[in-house]
Design a protein around this motif. Structure first.
Motif, PDB file in Angstrom:
ATOM      1  N   ARG A 147       0.848  -1.194   0.000  1.00 39.36           N
ATOM      2  CA  ARG A 147       0.000   0.000   0.000  1.00 39.36           C
ATOM      3  C   ARG A 147       0.890   1.253   0.000  1.00 39.36           C
ATOM      4  NH1 ARG A 147      -5.329  -0.966   1.541  1.00 39.36           N
ATOM      5  NH2 ARG A 147      -5.696  -3.099   2.184  1.00 39.36           N
ATOM      6  N   ALA A 148       0.315   2.375  -0.365  1.00 33.42           N
ATOM      7  CA  ALA A 148       1.059   3.636  -0.386  1.00 33.42           C
ATOM      8  C   ALA A 148       1.366   4.113   1.029  1.00 33.42           C
ATOM      9  CB  ALA A 148       0.276   4.703  -1.143  1.00 33.42           C
ATOM     10  N   ALA A 149       0.413   3.941   1.946  1.00 31.06           N
ATOM     11  CA  ALA A 149       0.586   4.392   3.332  1.00 31.06           C
ATOM     12  C   ALA A 149      -0.361   3.598   4.225  1.00 31.06           C
ATOM     13  CB  ALA A 149       0.288   5.881   3.452  1.00 31.06           C
ATOM     14  N   CYS A 150      -0.096   3.658   5.523  1.00 32.44           N
ATOM     15  CA  CYS A 150      -0.948   2.977   6.499  1.00 32.44           C
ATOM     16  C   CYS A 150      -2.273   3.721   6.617  1.00 32.44           C
ATOM     17  CB  CYS A 150      -0.259   2.916   7.856  1.00 32.44           C
ATOM     18  SG  CYS A 150      -1.265   2.153   9.149  1.00 32.44           S
ATOM     19  N   GLU A 151      -3.358   2.985   6.579  1.00 33.88           N
ATOM     20  CA  GLU A 151      -4.671   3.618   6.700  1.00 33.88           C
ATOM     21  C   GLU A 151      -4.979   4.036   8.135  1.00 33.88           C
ATOM     22  OE1 GLU A 151      -6.152  -0.905   6.958  1.00 33.88           O
ATOM     23  OE2 GLU A 151      -5.774   0.116   5.082  1.00 33.88           O
ATOM     24  N   ASP A 152      -4.197   3.526   9.096  1.00 34.93           N
ATOM     25  CA  ASP A 152      -4.446   3.822  10.505  1.00 34.93           C
ATOM     26  C   ASP A 152      -3.566   4.967  11.026  1.00 34.93           C
ATOM     27  OD1 ASP A 152      -6.111   2.926  12.729  1.00 34.93           O
ATOM     28  OD2 ASP A 152      -4.203   2.437  13.693  1.00 34.93           O
ATOM     29  N   CYS A 153      -2.248   4.853  10.844  1.00 36.28           N
ATOM     30  CA  CYS A 153      -1.332   5.858  11.399  1.00 36.28           C
ATOM     31  C   CYS A 153      -0.722   6.775  10.335  1.00 36.28           C
ATOM     32  CB  CYS A 153      -0.223   5.193  12.202  1.00 36.28           C
ATOM     33  SG  CYS A 153       0.949   4.245  11.217  1.00 36.28           S
ATOM     34  N   GLY A 154      -0.890   6.438   9.054  1.00 36.33           N
ATOM     35  CA  GLY A 154      -0.387   7.297   7.988  1.00 36.33           C
ATOM     36  C   GLY A 154       1.069   7.097   7.618  1.00 36.33           C
ATOM     37  N   LEU A 155       1.728   6.043   8.129  1.00 33.80           N
ATOM     38  CA  LEU A 155       3.132   5.794   7.786  1.00 33.80           C
ATOM     39  C   LEU A 155       3.271   5.593   6.280  1.00 33.80           C
ATOM     40  CD1 LEU A 155       6.099   5.156   8.618  1.00 33.80           C
ATOM     41  CD2 LEU A 155       5.394   2.763   8.777  1.00 33.80           C
ATOM     42  N   ASP A 156       4.208   6.309   5.670  1.00 31.15           N
ATOM     43  CA  ASP A 156       4.470   6.213   4.236  1.00 31.15           C
ATOM     44  C   ASP A 156       5.304   4.962   3.972  1.00 31.15           C
ATOM     45  OD1 ASP A 156       4.803   6.747   1.545  1.00 31.15           O
ATOM     46  OD2 ASP A 156       6.452   8.157   1.890  1.00 31.15           O
ATOM     47  N   TYR A 157       4.781   4.060   3.151  1.00 27.13           N
ATOM     48  CA  TYR A 157       5.493   2.820   2.829  1.00 27.13           C
ATOM     49  C   TYR A 157       6.375   2.943   1.598  1.00 27.13           C
ATOM     50  CZ  TYR A 157       1.989   0.557   5.853  1.00 27.13           C
ATOM     51  OH  TYR A 157       1.175   0.188   6.887  1.00 27.13           O
ATOM     52  N   SER A 158       6.390   4.094   0.944  1.00 27.02           N
ATOM     53  CA  SER A 158       7.125   4.220  -0.313  1.00 27.02           C
ATOM     54  C   SER A 158       8.632   3.973  -0.197  1.00 27.02           C
ATOM     55  CB  SER A 158       6.860   5.573  -0.957  1.00 27.02           C
ATOM     56  OG  SER A 158       7.311   6.616  -0.130  1.00 27.02           O
ATOM     57  N   PRO A 159       9.287   4.206   0.961  1.00 31.24           N
ATOM     58  CA  PRO A 159      10.733   3.950   0.996  1.00 31.24           C
ATOM     59  C   PRO A 159      11.129   2.476   0.983  1.00 31.24           C
ATOM     60  CG  PRO A 159      10.099   5.453   2.768  1.00 31.24           C
ATOM     61  CD  PRO A 159       8.853   4.923   2.154  1.00 31.24           C
ATOM     62  N   HIS A 160      10.185   1.560   1.139  1.00 29.17           N
ATOM     63  CA  HIS A 160      10.554   0.146   1.241  1.00 29.17           C
ATOM     64  C   HIS A 160      11.238  -0.329  -0.038  1.00 29.17           C
ATOM     65  CE1 HIS A 160       7.375  -1.048  -1.498  1.00 29.17           C
ATOM     66  NE2 HIS A 160       7.920  -2.246  -1.498  1.00 29.17           N
ATOM     67  N   ASP A 161      12.123  -1.289   0.119  1.00 30.10           N
ATOM     68  CA  ASP A 161      12.772  -1.925  -1.018  1.00 30.10           C
ATOM     69  C   ASP A 161      13.225  -3.311  -0.592  1.00 30.10           C
ATOM     70  OD1 ASP A 161      13.954  -2.506  -3.437  1.00 30.10           O
ATOM     71  OD2 ASP A 161      15.811  -1.447  -2.959  1.00 30.10           O
ATOM     72  N   THR A 162      12.355  -4.294  -0.737  1.00 29.68           N
ATOM     73  CA  THR A 162      12.722  -5.652  -0.330  1.00 29.68           C
ATOM     74  C   THR A 162      13.460  -6.380  -1.437  1.00 29.68           C
ATOM     75  OG1 THR A 162      10.583  -6.509  -1.047  1.00 29.68           O
ATOM     76  CG2 THR A 162      10.799  -5.888   1.263  1.00 29.68           C
ATOM     77  N   GLY A 163      13.322  -5.917  -2.670  1.00 32.16           N
ATOM     78  CA  GLY A 163      14.006  -6.562  -3.789  1.00 32.16           C
ATOM     79  C   GLY A 163      13.627  -8.030  -3.891  1.00 32.16           C
ATOM     80  N   ASP A 164      14.639  -8.877  -4.061  1.00 29.86           N
ATOM     81  CA  ASP A 164      14.420 -10.320  -4.185  1.00 29.86           C
ATOM     82  C   ASP A 164      14.582 -11.051  -2.855  1.00 29.86           C
ATOM     83  OD1 ASP A 164      13.984 -10.083  -6.890  1.00 29.86           O
ATOM     84  OD2 ASP A 164      16.080 -10.426  -7.420  1.00 29.86           O
ATOM     85  N   GLY A 165      14.741 -10.312  -1.767  1.00 35.22           N
ATOM     86  CA  GLY A 165      14.959 -10.934  -0.461  1.00 35.22           C
ATOM     87  C   GLY A 165      13.909 -11.950  -0.066  1.00 35.22           C
TER      88      GLY A 165
END
Length: 128
Positions: free
Chosen positions: A38-56
């Motif tokens: 998701r773009a951000a948390c619907e509850d607290c508003g944390l922005d998820y855009s910085p994530h980068d799990t790649g192939d992990g």
């Protein structure tokens, strides 16, 4: 309060990952559909855009499911001495099912660990 603490409770990245919840509050959904973040948390508003799990997550799934599949094949072979084609009857659904079931929580756990350890752009301060 450090951004990871809500109401005096520190959210475990493993708890958040297993339930595919927000790594900050532990309540909002992290994933949409099977693997879309998701773009951000619907509850607290944390922005998820910085994530980068790649192939992990895929690497961990390959190692875990591969080890389980080989162990299962050895156990069935020792118990029943089946022909090779018979192993495919149970191995293909097992590998596909286990891979799909593990990929989602492992991706969420890696995102939660990135948040906890301030990796991949997650931090407490907004960037300038």
């Amino acid at each position: 309060m450090n951004g990871q603490e809500k109401g005096g409770i520190l959210v475990s990245p493993f708890f958040a990952g297993l339930l595919c919840r927000c790594p900050e509050c532990g309540r909002g959904k992290l994933l949409r559909g099977l693997l879309d973040v998701r773009a951000a948390c619907e509850d607290c508003g944390l922005d998820y855009s910085p994530h980068d799990t790649g192939d992990g997550p895929a690497v961990f799934v390959i190692l875990i499911v591969g080890g389980l599949a080989v162990t299962l094949a050895f156990m069935v072979e020792n118990a029943f001495a089946l022909p090779v084609w018979a192993h495919l009857i149970y191995q293909i659904p097992f590998v596909l099912g286990a891979s799909i079931l593990l990929l989602r929580p492992l991706k969420a756990t890696l995102i939660a660990l990135q948040y906890r350890h301030h990796v991949a752009g997650f931090n407490d301060k907004p960037s300038d």
